[in-house]
Scaffold this motif. Structure first.
Motif, short mmCIF file in Angstrom:
data_model
loop_
_atom_site.label_atom_id
_atom_site.label_comp_id
_atom_site.label_asym_id
_atom_site.label_seq_id
_atom_site.Cartn_x
_atom_site.Cartn_y
_atom_site.Cartn_z
N TYR A 58 0.86 -1.18 0.00
CA TYR A 58 0.00 0.00 0.00
C TYR A 58 0.90 1.24 0.00
O TYR A 58 1.42 1.66 1.03
CB TYR A 58 -0.94 0.03 1.21
CG TYR A 58 -2.19 0.84 0.94
CD1 TYR A 58 -3.29 0.26 0.31
CD2 TYR A 58 -2.25 2.18 1.27
CE1 TYR A 58 -4.42 1.00 0.04
CE2 TYR A 58 -3.38 2.94 1.00
CZ TYR A 58 -4.46 2.34 0.38
OH TYR A 58 -5.59 3.08 0.10
N ASN B 133 -7.02 7.20 2.93
CA ASN B 133 -6.32 6.13 3.63
C ASN B 133 -4.88 6.52 3.94
O ASN B 133 -4.35 6.19 5.01
CB ASN B 133 -6.33 4.85 2.79
CG ASN B 133 -7.65 4.10 2.88
OD1 ASN B 133 -8.44 4.34 3.79
ND2 ASN B 133 -7.89 3.20 1.94
N TYR C 291 -8.77 -1.87 2.29
CA TYR C 291 -7.77 -1.39 3.25
C TYR C 291 -8.43 -0.55 4.34
O TYR C 291 -8.06 -0.65 5.52
CB TYR C 291 -6.70 -0.56 2.53
CG TYR C 291 -5.54 -0.22 3.42
CD1 TYR C 291 -4.61 -1.19 3.78
CD2 TYR C 291 -5.37 1.07 3.94
CE1 TYR C 291 -3.54 -0.89 4.61
CE2 TYR C 291 -4.31 1.38 4.77
CZ TYR C 291 -3.39 0.39 5.10
OH TYR C 291 -2.34 0.68 5.94
N TYR D 267 -10.02 -2.89 6.78
CA TYR D 267 -8.97 -3.52 7.57
C TYR D 267 -8.50 -2.59 8.69
O TYR D 267 -8.38 -3.00 9.86
CB TYR D 267 -7.83 -3.90 6.63
CG TYR D 267 -6.54 -4.28 7.30
CD1 TYR D 267 -6.37 -5.53 7.88
CD2 TYR D 267 -5.46 -3.38 7.31
CE1 TYR D 267 -5.17 -5.89 8.47
CE2 TYR D 267 -4.26 -3.73 7.91
CZ TYR D 267 -4.11 -4.98 8.49
OH TYR D 267 -2.92 -5.32 9.07
N ARG D 268 -8.25 -1.36 8.34
CA ARG D 268 -7.76 -0.40 9.34
C ARG D 268 -8.86 -0.02 10.34
O ARG D 268 -8.59 0.14 11.54
CB ARG D 268 -7.22 0.86 8.66
CG ARG D 268 -5.83 0.71 8.08
CD ARG D 268 -4.82 0.47 9.16
NE ARG D 268 -3.49 0.25 8.65
CZ ARG D 268 -2.54 -0.41 9.30
NH1 ARG D 268 -2.81 -0.95 10.48
NH2 ARG D 268 -1.34 -0.56 8.79
N TRP E 53 -5.49 -7.91 2.83
CA TRP E 53 -5.97 -7.40 4.12
C TRP E 53 -7.00 -8.34 4.72
O TRP E 53 -6.99 -8.58 5.94
CB TRP E 53 -6.56 -6.00 3.94
CG TRP E 53 -5.72 -5.16 3.02
CD1 TRP E 53 -6.09 -4.63 1.82
CD2 TRP E 53 -4.35 -4.82 3.20
NE1 TRP E 53 -5.03 -3.96 1.25
CE2 TRP E 53 -3.94 -4.05 2.08
CE3 TRP E 53 -3.41 -5.07 4.20
CZ2 TRP E 53 -2.67 -3.56 1.92
CZ3 TRP E 53 -2.12 -4.57 4.05
CH2 TRP E 53 -1.76 -3.84 2.92
#
Length: 710
Positions: A580, A603, A659, A662-663, A702
């Motif tokens: 990423y 992101n 992503y 995931y975060r 992810w």
């Protein structure tokens, strides 16, 4: 805060201390040199009783109090401004020079003697009766030995024995028996008794000391007479002390205490100006304390209070009074001490009685406080009595009565009591909404020749009033009387608007203040999501800006202004997970200025926030600062909101959405608490994020790397 709300808040200004909780006891042991005592420089109920008593007694002897202050208060804020520092007694100081001098002197007798110091861990390692078994005691022994008629060779033998005893030991090495002259035998017998004393063999020590009370060597004769008293006292305490140093007075040996008192009196009769006279009088107080006679102990402290002391001696006396009498039972019941006889202790205890409970009512009843006030008036302590009256009236919000009771001016008096009266008047003016009069009174005080710590406190009060009444910018006007960086920095972090922050970031005379203002401004820009303004403001970082680094041999050492590092805004897109890629912060924000919904840029901004964690630290540098209550606004930009924006955007690329999921899920890892902002996201929502990541983006790296949600 509006002036009306401010007046209401000030009505209870003395209900509780703003910056530290009150407690009476030894805490981390204030009376260690590296453990200062929080204390505002006036008589407050929430000050520790030790600090209030020290201020009262120091005023009576006209001693300047050891408040800790920055060396350069305009440019430094790393040191607390309202804390009392412990000044060690002469016997507590073991400098390297002392050891070097002792080594030199010992070497003249025998070059092998200094090696016997190797086991000694320093005075800080000593406790209990071994507190006197220090380098200073060896030095005094050597001084006395050199005044004796003992031969040089025998002195070396005696010094060997003395050094073997030195320090905190359970069982010190036994000396080698050698033939000695008659004069040397007295000294050796003394050392044998000393060994028994420090090893805790009190019967043997007593026998040894008592046999030498008529010794021919004057120093030996005087010292053993003193040591007989110490031995009886330690014997009396043997069963009363537990393994942690606690004392149960009911287990004291009262017969041994009586013997200790008689021996001490005999010592003073024989040596009224003796080298141990002061210590003996202190031991008397300990004997009385061990006997449980509180009335005699109070009278003994009255005598000690009336005597002259150096400041280190006064600090030690205050600590002793607090531990043995005022706050002896504070951990179980902080109001246990109730004696009204000794006026100084009565005043300090009544101040403690004015502390408030959960219902905002003083712990002492009106009847108790009235009795204390009348007693102080009866014994001639009218100023203290009046102060207690005014304090109670202020707590009851009877502001006009406070103003009528206290004098409008104090002349040139700089005593703590006079200073305290003036501040009560100012709080009463503020409580009655007479803000202009209160401000004028504060300005008059600032112009007066006050001690530095009182000056700092008045600056603090003025800053507090200006912020609360909408005059924050006045604190930073040219010629402002508020000069303490520690106070100004709190205002900048908590209360300054962007325009004021921007002005101070460019115009403040102190480089530290410019850095604080700029750091706060940039975080505020990020919190407001005002990225165009951030990109302009970030150019204010000096081109030659460099951060200090700790010494290589002390990487843990704190550095000035660590909480406002401008490197927090210098990010090259590094430390992102493999797969990423992010550009630098400036480019990322430039993208968001052009395309606010760009999922990848959002992101990447989240990655910047995760790695650099820019925030306004309201705690660092605020310790002990009076007033200036913290605002409820955010102190850090929200990382989770960025991920939520990407998750909610149907146009976001799958790579970016996976992503962001995931975060967002990891914001709650591993504790189940949100580490990305202050939102409380329901668990079913977090589970839905997890299910979406696994089901819709299951082939992403992810989704494969995440096995749980929290």
């Amino acid at each position: 805060m509006t002036t009306t709300r401010y007046a209401l808040a000030l009505a209870t200004v003395l209900v509780s201390s703003y910056s530290f909780a009150s407690i009476d006891g030894d805490g981390c042991s204030f009376w260690h040199a590296d453990c200062p005592l929080p204390a505002y420089p006036l008589f407050l109920s929430d000050n520790d009783t030790k600090s209030n008593l020290l201020m009262l007694l120091a005023d009576k002897q006209r001693l300047a109090l050891p408040f800790m202050l920055p060396a350069d208060p305009v440019n430094q804020r790393d040191r607390e401004i309202f804390s009392l520092q412990r000044l060690p007694l002469p016997d507590e100081v073991e400098s390297p020079e002392l050891r070097e001098q002792l080594v030199t002197r010992l070497t003249t007798y025998d070059p092998s003697l200094p090696a016997l110091l190797a086991h000694y861990a320093g005075r800080d390692s000593l406790y209990g009766r071994a507190i006197s078994n220090s380098l200073q005691s060896v030095g005094r022994f050597l001084d006395a030995l050199e005044q004796s008629d003992v031969a040089a060779a025998e002195r070396a033998q005696l010094l060997t024995t003395r050094l073997q005893i030195l320090g905190q030991q359970e069982d010190s090495p036994q000396p080698v028996e050698v033939t000695m002259s008659e004069p040397a035998k007295e000294w050796q017998a003394y050392l044998d008794a000393v060994r028994q004393f420090y090893d805790g063999h009190f019967s043997e020590a007593l026998a040894g000391f008592m046999a030498l009370q008529k010794a021919k060597a004057p120093w030996v004769a005087e010292t053993v007479n003193y040591m007989v008293m110490r031995t009886y006292l330690n014997a009396a305490m043997k069963e009363a002390q537990d393994e942690y140093g606690g004392v149960d007075l009911t287990k004291s040996d009262h017969a041994a205490l009586k013997q200790a008192m008689m021996q001490g009196q005999a010592y003073l009769a024989a040596y009224p100006q003796g080298r141990y006279a002061s210590s003996t009088k202190g031991m008397f107080r300990r004997i009385i304390w061990m006997s449980g006679d509180q009335a005699r102990l109070r009278d003994s402290y009255s005598e000690a209070i009336a005597a002259d002391h150096s400041l280190p001696e006064l600090e030690a006396l205050v600590n002793e009074i607090d531990l043995a009498l005022l706050s002896a039972d504070a951990y179980r019941n902080e109001l246990a001490y109730q004696d009204n006889t000794q006026p100084e202790l009565l005043f300090i205890n009544a101040l403690r009685g004015l502390r408030t409970n959960g219902n905002q009512q003083p712990y002492w009843s009106d009847e108790q406080l009235d009795a204390a006030i009348k007693q102080l008036q009866a014994v001639g302590n009218k100023e203290e009595a009046t102060y207690l009256q005014a304090y109670l009236l202020l707590q009851k919000q009877q502001f006009d009565a406070v103003l009528a009771l206290l004098p409008a001016t104090e002349g040139q008096h700089t005593s703590t009591l006079a200073f305290s009266r003036q501040l009560l008047r100012i709080w009463a003016l503020q409580g009655s909404k007479a803000f202009e009069q209160a401000e004028q009174a504060l300005m008059t005080l600032i112009a007066a020749p006050l001690p530095q710590v009182q000056q700092a406190f008045v600056e603090n009060m003025l800053a507090d009033q200006w912020v609360a009444t909408g005059k924050t910018a006045a604190i930073f006007d040219k010629g402002s009387p508020v000069t303490q960086l520690r106070i100004r920095s709190v205002v900048l972090k908590q209360s300054a608007d962007p325009a004021l922050l921007r002005h101070q970031a460019q115009q403040a005379t102190s480089s530290a203040e410019r850095q604080i203002a700029l750091h706060t401004l940039l975080v505020r820009d990020l919190i407001a999501e005002d990225y165009p303004t951030f990109l302009k403001d970030v150019t204010l970082i000096p081109a030659d800006y460099k951060e200090l680094t700790p010494p290589k041999d002390a990487p843990w050492q704190p550095l000035p202004n660590e909480d406002v590092r401008l490197s927090a805004f210098q990010w090259r897109g590094d430390s992102t997970p493999q797969g990423y890629y992010c550009q630098d912060l400036t480019t990322t924000l430039g993208t968001l200025v052009q395309r606010p919904e760009d999922g990848h840029a959002l992101n990447c901004l989240g990655e910047y926030l995760r790695n650099k964690e820019p925030n306004i630290n309201l705690w660092q540098g605020k310790e002990r600062v009076w007033g200036l209550p913290e605002p409820k606004s955010a102190t850090a930009p929200s990382r989770l909101k960025l991920y939520q924006a990407v998750i909610a955007n149907p146009q976001a690329e799958p790579e970016d959405k996976s992503y962001a999921l995931y975060r967002a899920i990891n914001c709650y890892a591993p504790s189940g608490y949100n580490g990305c902002d202050q939102q409380e996201i329901p668990k079913n929502t977090r589970q839905a994020w997890f299910n979406t990541l696994k089901q819709r983006y299951g082939n992403s790296v992810w989704a494969k790397s995440l096995k749980y949600f929290w």
